[in-house]
Motif scaffolding. Structure first.
Motif: not given
Length: 246
Positions: A45-70
């Motif tokens: 599953v390819v995630t690019r949108s900011e909306e989806m990154k916001e959704k999955i980031a907490p599931l990865h303990f809000n590690q900054p690269m989840v939102k910071g990576a393209p």
């Protein structure tokens, strides 16, 4: 030095675009990985949108690269596709079991490693998120994964904006056994782990955590029994939910 020996984890990425064409080319090339019975028991599953990154980031303990990576890639063991194909062809699939999960998980990890190697050879940076199997239920819900699928690994990928030091690795004699497995003596373990234990950063981990040695940092702080056991119980429940355990 070849690309494998020079690889390092990248957590900070530049704003340079990673095109869909380039990403798809790498994902396709990676499919030349070995696979059980040539079934290719994985999906990504390819995630690019900011909306989806916001959704999955907490599931990865809000590690900054989840939102910071393209791009964030979630690689999933997938027996759903193959099972549905079998049913469409009047074949009786028997893949709702733990053996099938292990086969699909193995396929997935082989595919993941191929992708990471190819991406890094192309100049991209990657970071493996070990948090994926800590929160499979939430990831399944967020990504709308059907039964007979299971998230195995998440990789952030993009053009590097850092050049960090490489992390240490154990010497070859730590993990290569000739002909049969040779168990470790205390003296061998002292030798194998000496370099890791003597690294300044690791000695600092021991100090700041108030522990006697590095092993206790792992057992008491980083990967403790009190965390491992409930997470393991949760994994079993999600494997049942996804149809891989009865």
């Amino acid at each position: 030095m070849n690309s494998i020996l020079s690889r390092r984890t990248i957590r900070k990425y530049s704003d340079k675009e990673l095109s869909s064409d380039q990403l798809n080319a790498l994902l396709f090339q990676a499919s030349r990985a070995a696979t059980m019975g040539n079934m290719q028991l994985y999906s990504v599953v390819v995630t690019r949108s900011e909306e989806m990154k916001e959704k999955i980031a907490p599931l990865h303990f809000n590690q900054p690269m989840v939102k910071g990576a393209p791009v964030v890639l979630t690689f999933c063991a997938d027996f759903n596709r193959f099972t549905k194909w079998c049913e469409l062809r009047n074949a009786d699939p028997g893949y709702d079991n733990f053996l099938s999960f292990l086969n699909a998980a193995s396929d997935t990890l082989l595919y993941v490693q191929n992708f990471c190697t190819l991406a890094e050879e192309a100049g991209l940076g990657t970071c493996y998120l070990g948090t994926t199997i800590y929160n499979p239920k939430g990831i399944i819900e967020a990504l709308n994964l059907p039964k007979l699928t299971f998230p195995i690994a998440t990789i952030t990928v993009g053009w590097p904006d850092e050049h960090p030091e490489q992390t240490d690795r154990l010497p070859l004699q730590a993990y290569v056994h000739e002909e049969t497995y040779k168990d470790y003596t205390p003296n061998q373990l002292d030798i194998i782990y000496y370099f890791k234990e003597m690294l300044e950063e690791n000695m600092n981990y021991v100090k700041v955590n108030g522990k006697e040695n590095l092993a206790q940092v792992f057992t008491d702080c980083r990967y403790s029994r009190k965390d491992n056991e409930p997470i393991s119980d949760g994994l079993i429940e999600v494997l049942k939910q996804q149809g891989f355990l009865k």
